[in-house]
Motif scaffolding. Structure first.
Motif, short mmCIF file in Angstrom:
data_model
loop_
_atom_site.label_atom_id
_atom_site.label_comp_id
_atom_site.label_asym_id
_atom_site.label_seq_id
_atom_site.Cartn_x
_atom_site.Cartn_y
_atom_site.Cartn_z
N ILE A 1 0.89 -1.10 0.09
CA ILE A 1 -0.15 0.07 0.07
C ILE A 1 0.82 1.18 0.17
O ILE A 1 0.59 2.01 0.58
CB ILE A 1 -1.08 0.04 1.15
CG1 ILE A 1 -1.58 -1.43 1.35
CG2 ILE A 1 -2.17 1.06 0.99
CD1 ILE A 1 -2.63 -1.22 2.38
N ALA A 2 2.04 1.26 -0.73
CA ALA A 2 2.78 2.34 -0.70
C ALA A 2 3.44 2.52 -2.14
O ALA A 2 3.87 1.57 -2.93
CB ALA A 2 3.82 2.29 0.23
N VAL A 3 3.57 3.76 -2.56
CA VAL A 3 4.46 4.15 -3.82
C VAL A 3 5.47 5.17 -3.18
O VAL A 3 5.15 6.29 -2.83
CB VAL A 3 3.62 4.85 -4.87
CG1 VAL A 3 4.67 5.14 -6.10
CG2 VAL A 3 2.50 3.67 -5.36
N SER A 4 6.71 4.61 -2.81
CA SER A 4 7.44 5.69 -2.03
C SER A 4 8.08 7.00 -2.93
O SER A 4 8.37 8.03 -2.58
CB SER A 4 8.77 4.74 -1.62
OG SER A 4 8.96 3.72 -2.29
N GLU A 5 8.43 6.55 -4.27
CA GLU A 5 8.91 7.62 -5.16
C GLU A 5 8.12 8.55 -5.68
O GLU A 5 7.03 8.12 -6.19
CB GLU A 5 9.79 7.03 -6.27
CG GLU A 5 10.93 6.18 -5.76
CD GLU A 5 12.00 6.79 -5.18
OE1 GLU A 5 12.43 8.02 -5.69
OE2 GLU A 5 12.54 6.20 -4.55
N SER A 6 8.24 10.05 -5.83
CA SER A 6 7.37 11.00 -6.41
C SER A 6 7.19 10.37 -7.87
O SER A 6 8.25 10.11 -8.63
CB SER A 6 8.01 12.16 -6.32
OG SER A 6 7.33 13.11 -7.21
N LEU A 7 6.15 10.75 -8.42
CA LEU A 7 5.82 10.24 -9.87
C LEU A 7 6.78 11.21 -10.94
O LEU A 7 6.74 10.71 -11.94
CB LEU A 7 4.61 10.20 -10.47
CG LEU A 7 3.57 9.18 -9.43
CD1 LEU A 7 1.96 9.24 -9.85
CD2 LEU A 7 4.08 7.89 -9.45
N THR A 8 6.85 12.22 -10.50
CA THR A 8 7.43 13.38 -11.28
C THR A 8 8.89 13.43 -10.85
O THR A 8 9.76 14.47 -11.61
CB THR A 8 6.87 14.63 -11.36
OG1 THR A 8 6.92 15.10 -9.67
CG2 THR A 8 5.24 14.46 -11.28
N GLY A 9 9.55 12.89 -9.73
CA GLY A 9 10.83 13.18 -9.19
C GLY A 9 10.97 14.53 -8.61
O GLY A 9 11.71 14.82 -8.03
N MET A 10 9.60 15.26 -8.43
CA MET A 10 9.74 16.57 -7.77
C MET A 10 8.46 16.29 -6.70
O MET A 10 7.50 15.65 -6.81
CB MET A 10 9.25 17.50 -8.80
CG MET A 10 10.79 17.76 -9.70
SD MET A 10 10.30 19.09 -10.64
CE MET A 10 9.11 18.61 -11.75
N ALA A 11 8.78 17.45 -5.74
CA ALA A 11 7.53 17.53 -4.62
C ALA A 11 6.30 18.04 -5.37
O ALA A 11 6.58 18.98 -6.23
CB ALA A 11 8.09 18.20 -3.33
N GLY A 12 5.06 17.84 -5.11
CA GLY A 12 4.00 18.53 -5.35
C GLY A 12 3.80 19.87 -4.77
O GLY A 12 4.34 20.18 -3.85
N ASN A 13 2.80 20.56 -5.40
CA ASN A 13 2.35 21.68 -4.81
C ASN A 13 1.02 21.74 -4.31
O ASN A 13 0.03 21.33 -4.91
CB ASN A 13 2.42 22.60 -6.17
CG ASN A 13 1.92 24.36 -5.78
OD1 ASN A 13 1.03 24.27 -5.01
ND2 ASN A 13 2.20 25.05 -6.48
#
Ligand code: HEC
Length: 139
Positions: A22-34
């Motif tokens: 139940i986890a996706v550890s890496e950001s999908l974009t490689g960046m933090a969201g806004n």
């Protein structure tokens, strides 16, 4: 429903996202969201349409809040960032195949999909990351 445009370079493709425990550890974009963009996506009836199913006291200025899903007050305290990302990517992989919450970043969106929607996700990787950042503010 608006559909996310083609993938931006550096973005994880929907078929390549791994949901583990139940986890996706890496950001999908490689960046933090806004988070403030995420708040807008949350409230936008043509994008996430989250309010159709979820109450959220942080958006009390919006008139209608659905009750089909649980209230998201405190969601950022109940779930970790990797867990929220997994829920946003594919709620069906997290809760059950039968949950009515849409899989927002998956190509497995069900049968009889309109031809022009095949191969597209409901939300973009960037919109998912913005929503994750926003949900984490709901403490
Ligand atoms: C069609 C209804 C529907 C829509 C639209 C929807 N959800 Fe959900 N959501 C649910 C349901 C139902 C659950 C409870 C899981 C289950 O099915 O058992 C849920 C669960 C969740 C949870 C976990 C709740 C908890 O226990 O804290 C989060 C977080 C969440 N949704 C976020 C969102 C966000 C953000 C959006 C918009 C991008 C969204 N949902 C759109 C129906 C919906």
């Amino acid at each position: 429903m608006l559909i996310a445009s083609t993938l931006v370079a550096g973005t994880v493709a929907p078929g390549d996202v791994k949901i583990e425990n139940i986890a996706v550890s890496e950001s999908l974009t490689g960046m933090a969201g806004n988070a403030s963009e995420g708040r807008k996506t949350f409230a936008n009836r043509k994008l996430g349409n989250c309010l159709a199913c979820h109450a959220n006291a942080d958006l009390s200025e919006q008139l209608f809040h659905g009750e089909v899903g649980p209230s998201l007050d405190g969601a950022g305290a109940r779930w970790s960032e990797p867990q929220l990302r997994a829920i946003m990517v594919n709620a069906k992989a997290v809760f059950s195949d039968r949950t009515i919450m849409p899989a927002f970043y998956s190509l497995e969106v069900g049968e009889n999909v309109r031809k022009d929607l095949i191969g597209k996700t409901i939300l973009s990787a960037e919109q998912i990351e913005d929503l994750v950042a926003y949900l984490l503010t709901l403490k």
